[in-house]
Design a protein around this motif. Structure first.
Motif, PDB file in Angstrom:
ATOM      1  N   LEU A   1       0.837  -1.197   0.000  1.00 46.68           N
ATOM      2  CA  LEU A   1       0.000   0.000   0.000  1.00 46.68           C
ATOM      3  C   LEU A   1       0.874   1.250   0.000  1.00 46.68           C
ATOM      4  O   LEU A   1       0.637   2.192  -0.752  1.00 46.68           O
ATOM      5  N   TRP A   2       1.906   1.261   0.838  1.00 50.16           N
ATOM      6  CA  TRP A   2       2.819   2.409   0.895  1.00 50.16           C
ATOM      7  C   TRP A   2       3.472   2.633  -0.479  1.00 50.16           C
ATOM      8  O   TRP A   2       3.533   3.762  -0.969  1.00 50.16           O
ATOM      9  N   ASP A   3       3.952   1.562  -1.104  1.00 50.80           N
ATOM     10  CA  ASP A   3       4.568   1.679  -2.425  1.00 50.80           C
ATOM     11  C   ASP A   3       3.587   2.226  -3.451  1.00 50.80           C
ATOM     12  O   ASP A   3       3.949   3.045  -4.296  1.00 50.80           O
ATOM     13  N   SER A   4       2.336   1.801  -3.370  1.00 57.65           N
ATOM     14  CA  SER A   4       1.316   2.304  -4.296  1.00 57.65           C
ATOM     15  C   SER A   4       1.087   3.798  -4.112  1.00 57.65           C
ATOM     16  O   SER A   4       0.963   4.543  -5.077  1.00 57.65           O
ATOM     17  N   LEU A   5       1.034   4.233  -2.875  1.00 60.77           N
ATOM     18  CA  LEU A   5       0.846   5.665  -2.599  1.00 60.77           C
ATOM     19  C   LEU A   5       2.016   6.499  -3.127  1.00 60.77           C
ATOM     20  O   LEU A   5       1.817   7.559  -3.717  1.00 60.77           O
ATOM     21  N   ILE A   6       3.218   6.004  -2.946  1.00 60.86           N
ATOM     22  CA  ILE A   6       4.401   6.706  -3.454  1.00 60.86           C
ATOM     23  C   ILE A   6       4.376   6.738  -4.981  1.00 60.86           C
ATOM     24  O   ILE A   6       4.653   7.766  -5.602  1.00 60.86           O
ATOM     25  N   ARG A   7       4.008   5.622  -5.594  1.00 62.00           N
ATOM     26  CA  ARG A   7       3.943   5.553  -7.049  1.00 62.00           C
ATOM     27  C   ARG A   7       2.934   6.557  -7.594  1.00 62.00           C
ATOM     28  O   ARG A   7       3.214   7.273  -8.569  1.00 62.00           O
ATOM     29  N   ILE A   8       1.786   6.666  -6.971  1.00 62.12           N
ATOM     30  CA  ILE A   8       0.759   7.626  -7.396  1.00 62.12           C
ATOM     31  C   ILE A   8       1.282   9.051  -7.264  1.00 62.12           C
ATOM     32  O   ILE A   8       1.075   9.886  -8.146  1.00 62.12           O
ATOM     33  N   GLN A   9       1.974   9.320  -6.173  1.00 58.44           N
ATOM     34  CA  GLN A   9       2.485  10.661  -5.926  1.00 58.44           C
ATOM     35  C   GLN A   9       3.537  11.075  -6.964  1.00 58.44           C
ATOM     36  O   GLN A   9       3.676  12.244  -7.274  1.00 58.44           O
ATOM     37  N   MET A  10       4.246  10.111  -7.517  1.00 64.59           N
ATOM     38  CA  MET A  10       5.325  10.421  -8.451  1.00 64.59           C
ATOM     39  C   MET A  10       4.899  10.429  -9.914  1.00 64.59           C
ATOM     40  O   MET A  10       5.727  10.619 -10.789  1.00 64.59           O
ATOM     41  N   THR A  11       3.621  10.208 -10.160  1.00 66.61           N
ATOM     42  CA  THR A  11       3.169  10.240 -11.555  1.00 66.61           C
ATOM     43  C   THR A  11       2.406  11.492 -11.863  1.00 66.61           C
ATOM     44  O   THR A  11       2.034  12.244 -11.037  1.00 66.61           O
TER      45      THR A  11
END
Length: 67
Positions: free
Chosen positions: A57-67
């Motif tokens: 979940l944390w990785d998904s949130l970071i990925r969303i933030q960086m796109t």
């Protein structure tokens, strides 16, 4: 990589002010019953969240933030 660079640039521009950090350090040094850790600045919540949330979940949130 451009998105990552842009994200990190924004983080550094929004970093905590040196005085804010210095005051937390002073508090840690002078506290009669010091804590093991002192959080400082607007990014503090993300440190807590990264420890609480499941890794995926944390990785998904970071990925969303960086796109």
């Amino acid at each position: 990589m451009r998105a990552v660079r842009k994200s990190w640039d924004a983080v550094y521009r929004g970093a905590s002010q040196p005085l804010e950090v210095a005051l937390i350090i002073e508090r840690a040094l002078t506290d009669p019953t010091p804590s093991a850790r002192y959080l400082c600045g607007h990014q503090s919540a993300s440190v807590i969240a990264s420890r609480i949330l499941p890794t995926r979940l944390w990785d998904s949130l970071i990925r969303i933030q960086m796109t």
